[in-house]
Motif scaffolding. Structure first.
Motif, mmCIF file in Angstrom:
data_model
loop_
_atom_site.group_PDB
_atom_site.id
_atom_site.type_symbol
_atom_site.label_atom_id
_atom_site.label_comp_id
_atom_site.label_asym_id
_atom_site.label_seq_id
_atom_site.Cartn_x
_atom_site.Cartn_y
_atom_site.Cartn_z
ATOM 1 N N GLU A 141 0.819 -1.221 0.000
ATOM 2 C CA GLU A 141 0.000 0.000 0.000
ATOM 3 C C GLU A 141 0.847 1.264 0.000
ATOM 4 O O GLU A 141 0.511 2.245 -0.679
ATOM 5 C CB GLU A 141 -0.946 0.005 1.204
ATOM 6 C CG GLU A 141 -2.057 -1.034 1.113
ATOM 7 C CD GLU A 141 -3.041 -0.911 2.260
ATOM 8 O OE1 GLU A 141 -2.937 0.081 3.033
ATOM 9 O OE2 GLU A 141 -3.912 -1.777 2.394
ATOM 10 N N ILE A 144 2.288 1.839 -3.483
ATOM 11 C CA ILE A 144 1.230 2.327 -4.378
ATOM 12 C C ILE A 144 0.974 3.804 -4.135
ATOM 13 O O ILE A 144 0.881 4.604 -5.074
ATOM 14 C CB ILE A 144 -0.061 1.505 -4.184
ATOM 15 C CG1 ILE A 144 0.128 0.075 -4.681
ATOM 16 C CG2 ILE A 144 -1.236 2.180 -4.902
ATOM 17 C CD1 ILE A 144 -1.034 -0.843 -4.372
ATOM 18 N N GLU A 145 0.871 4.183 -2.854
ATOM 19 C CA GLU A 145 0.649 5.587 -2.503
ATOM 20 C C GLU A 145 1.793 6.458 -3.011
ATOM 21 O O GLU A 145 1.553 7.541 -3.588
ATOM 22 C CB GLU A 145 0.523 5.720 -0.980
ATOM 23 C CG GLU A 145 0.331 7.148 -0.487
ATOM 24 C CD GLU A 145 -0.976 7.771 -0.934
ATOM 25 O OE1 GLU A 145 -1.021 9.023 -1.030
ATOM 26 O OE2 GLU A 145 -1.937 7.030 -1.199
ATOM 27 N N ILE A 148 1.631 6.655 -7.027
ATOM 28 C CA ILE A 148 0.546 7.494 -7.532
ATOM 29 C C ILE A 148 0.841 8.970 -7.267
ATOM 30 O O ILE A 148 0.664 9.832 -8.137
ATOM 31 C CB ILE A 148 -0.801 7.079 -6.922
ATOM 32 C CG1 ILE A 148 -1.198 5.683 -7.413
ATOM 33 C CG2 ILE A 148 -1.892 8.096 -7.282
ATOM 34 C CD1 ILE A 148 -2.462 5.132 -6.789
ATOM 35 N N SER A 180 -7.142 -3.807 -8.196
ATOM 36 C CA SER A 180 -7.323 -2.780 -7.164
ATOM 37 C C SER A 180 -6.367 -1.613 -7.391
ATOM 38 O O SER A 180 -6.733 -0.448 -7.177
ATOM 39 C CB SER A 180 -7.095 -3.380 -5.775
ATOM 40 O OG SER A 180 -8.076 -4.360 -5.488
ATOM 41 N N PHE A 181 -5.134 -1.927 -7.825
ATOM 42 C CA PHE A 181 -4.154 -0.878 -8.120
ATOM 43 C C PHE A 181 -4.655 0.021 -9.245
ATOM 44 O O PHE A 181 -4.586 1.256 -9.144
ATOM 45 C CB PHE A 181 -2.824 -1.519 -8.502
ATOM 46 C CG PHE A 181 -1.853 -0.581 -9.155
ATOM 47 C CD1 PHE A 181 -1.240 0.422 -8.426
ATOM 48 C CD2 PHE A 181 -1.554 -0.704 -10.511
ATOM 49 C CE1 PHE A 181 -0.339 1.300 -9.036
ATOM 50 C CE2 PHE A 181 -0.670 0.160 -11.129
ATOM 51 C CZ PHE A 181 -0.055 1.168 -10.389
ATOM 52 N N ALA A 183 -7.767 0.502 -10.143
ATOM 53 C CA ALA A 183 -8.923 1.254 -9.649
ATOM 54 C C ALA A 183 -8.477 2.453 -8.821
ATOM 55 O O ALA A 183 -9.040 3.553 -8.936
ATOM 56 C CB ALA A 183 -9.826 0.338 -8.828
ATOM 57 N N GLU A 184 -7.461 2.259 -7.979
ATOM 58 C CA GLU A 184 -6.975 3.358 -7.147
ATOM 59 C C GLU A 184 -6.301 4.435 -8.000
ATOM 60 O O GLU A 184 -6.479 5.633 -7.762
ATOM 61 C CB GLU A 184 -6.003 2.833 -6.092
ATOM 62 C CG GLU A 184 -5.450 3.886 -5.140
ATOM 63 C CD GLU A 184 -6.514 4.567 -4.289
ATOM 64 O OE1 GLU A 184 -6.195 5.590 -3.653
ATOM 65 O OE2 GLU A 184 -7.679 4.096 -4.260
ATOM 66 N N CYS A 185 -5.534 4.005 -9.014
ATOM 67 C CA CYS A 185 -4.937 4.973 -9.940
ATOM 68 C C CYS A 185 -6.020 5.811 -10.611
ATOM 69 O O CYS A 185 -5.904 7.040 -10.703
ATOM 70 C CB CYS A 185 -4.115 4.252 -11.009
ATOM 71 S SG CYS A 185 -2.502 3.659 -10.466
ATOM 72 N N ARG A 187 -9.126 6.395 -9.633
ATOM 73 C CA ARG A 187 -9.805 7.279 -8.679
ATOM 74 C C ARG A 187 -8.983 8.532 -8.418
ATOM 75 O O ARG A 187 -9.497 9.650 -8.494
ATOM 76 C CB ARG A 187 -10.055 6.534 -7.366
ATOM 77 C CG ARG A 187 -10.847 7.343 -6.342
ATOM 78 C CD ARG A 187 -10.960 6.615 -5.014
ATOM 79 N NE ARG A 187 -9.690 6.584 -4.297
ATOM 80 C CZ ARG A 187 -9.187 7.594 -3.586
ATOM 81 N NH1 ARG A 187 -9.861 8.745 -3.505
ATOM 82 N NH2 ARG A 187 -8.051 7.479 -2.945
ATOM 83 N N ARG A 188 -7.702 8.355 -8.148
ATOM 84 C CA ARG A 188 -6.843 9.490 -7.815
ATOM 85 C C ARG A 188 -6.560 10.365 -9.035
ATOM 86 O O ARG A 188 -6.572 11.596 -8.940
ATOM 87 C CB ARG A 188 -5.523 8.976 -7.230
ATOM 88 C CG ARG A 188 -5.660 8.269 -5.877
ATOM 89 C CD ARG A 188 -5.810 9.262 -4.744
ATOM 90 N NE ARG A 188 -4.664 10.176 -4.706
ATOM 91 C CZ ARG A 188 -3.465 9.875 -4.189
ATOM 92 N NH1 ARG A 188 -3.262 8.665 -3.665
ATOM 93 N NH2 ARG A 188 -2.488 10.769 -4.186
ATOM 94 N N ALA A 224 -12.526 -0.842 -13.549
ATOM 95 C CA ALA A 224 -11.557 -0.051 -12.783
ATOM 96 C C ALA A 224 -11.011 1.143 -13.559
ATOM 97 O O ALA A 224 -10.768 2.208 -12.987
ATOM 98 C CB ALA A 224 -10.401 -0.943 -12.338
#
Length: 376
Positions: A141, A144-145, A148, A180-181, A183-185, A187-188, A224
């Protein structure tokens, strides 16, 4: 739009007279080389006026920073997005930039109303896709943070409008973590007005086996990301037996599976802008095909007196030629095979297409695209 297949005794002048088209236009469109010899079976684009009923589509193209300035400038007017290949990352989430400066490409893209897109790949120090690097990232996590955040800063600083996530050879155990990675990319990135696409290996079923396929969840990734690219090429590749790079029957199967998982408005179809030259006899694990451009392939046929044939199932041109004691087989793309692929976009009402890659100029292709689509 008219495509003409060269017959014995044809010349550029005779073909121009037949269609009432200026000789200079045929020479220009098809990149013919003086003294303008032709190969029997060669497909020529002889008329290419835009259709008044053109559909609006997205047309993207990948390019390395070492692309010729001339090739980029004459190609950009036909593109919605310029996918710059590529940026990497470390397992801690630091961004690794290309060895060559790409700011000039970004600037050229904006001058032509084309969106520059950062392509992100998990390359190791040898320039090879690393599934272990993917594992290290998508299961961490903090990494990933970091990644991004670093990407958003870099993309805003350089002016990138989109992010393309091109991860290959994902372990099946990392499938959900990768989704999930993405999807998070998305979203941000979307918070900053940045579009996110993801490249998908050409699957034909949910349970397809193999390292290229098991780590890609079509349905999950389609939900995603903002859009997906179907990498519908490389059936024929460097180490394969001689065959079409993107046989239309195989491309169709991938599209139909994708549509069972992903909305049509999110799907871009991949198109190859190259071919391969194999030395025969083919020996698995030994024979290595040479990558060639489509214009180069035709010149090879002309120089060696080869007749270009057309495979009706693959809807792809090919020919054989001999140099000394070596027999060669070449499969490539021409305006017939490209036209067949572009027709699939309208048939299935896809979002558009993306070319791998635009490093070699294939002018007839772009004139064909312009005649069929209004590029978004």
């Amino acid at each position: 739009m008219q495509i003409y297949v060269v017959e014995p005794l044809d010349t550029v002048d005779s073909i121009a007279n037949k269609f009432g088209t200026p000789v200079e236009e045929i020479i220009f469109a098809n990149q013919l080389i003086y003294p303008y010899k032709l190969a029997v079976g060669q497909a020529l684009l002889v008329e290419f006026r835009p259709n008044q009923y053109r559909t609006r589509r997205v047309i993207n193209g990948y390019a390395y920073p070492f692309i010729s300035n001339y090739v980029l400038r004459v190609t950009l007017p036909y593109l919605s997005g310029l996918y710059i290949f590529s940026y990497g990352f470390t397992k801690e989430g630091e961004v690794v930039s290309p060895a060559l400066d790409d700011q000039w490409m970004i600037n050229e893209a904006y001058e032509n109303d084309t969106k520059p897109v950062l392509t992100l790949t998990p390359f190791d120090e040898n320039g090879v896709f690393s599934n272990n690097l993917i594992t290290a990232l998508v299961n961490n996590e903090q990494a990933i943070e970091n990644l991004i955040g670093n990407l958003i800063y870099l993309m805003n600083e350089k002016g990138f409008a989109g992010l393309d996530i091109d991860f290959e050879y994902i372990y099946k155990e990392d499938r959900d973590a990768f989704t999930s990675f993405v999807a998070e990319c998305t979203r941000r990135m979307n918070e900053y007005g940045i579009w996110v696409s993801v490249a998908l290996a050409p699957k034909t079923s949910s349970d397809q086996k193999g390292l290229l396929y098991e780590g890609k969840d079509y349905g999950g990734l389609g939900a995603a990301a903002n859009s997906v690219l179907l990498m519908t090429y490389e059936w024929g590749y460097t180490y394969s037996s001689p065959m079409a790079v993107a046989p239309i029957n195989k491309v169709r199967q991938v599209i139909e599976y994708a549509l069972s998982q992903i909305p049509e408005a999110k799907i871009d179809m991949g198109i190859p802008n190259y071919g391969y030259d194999w030395t025969l006899p083919y020996e698995k694990g030994v024979t290595k095909a040479k990558t060639i451009g489509n214009v180069e392939a035709i010149q090879l046929a002309i120089n060696n007196g080869a007749t270009v044939q057309y495979d009706d199932v693959a809807q792809t041109p090919f020919f054989n030629y001999t140099i000394g004691n070596e027999i060669h087989e070449v499969w490539f793309e021409d305006v017939r095979s490209i036209n067949a692929k572009l027709n699939l976009i309208d048939e299935y009402n896809l979002r558009g297409a993306a070319y791998w890659q635009i490093m070699r100029l294939f002018r007839a292709n772009w004139l064909l695209v312009e005649s069929k689509f209004e590029v978004k």
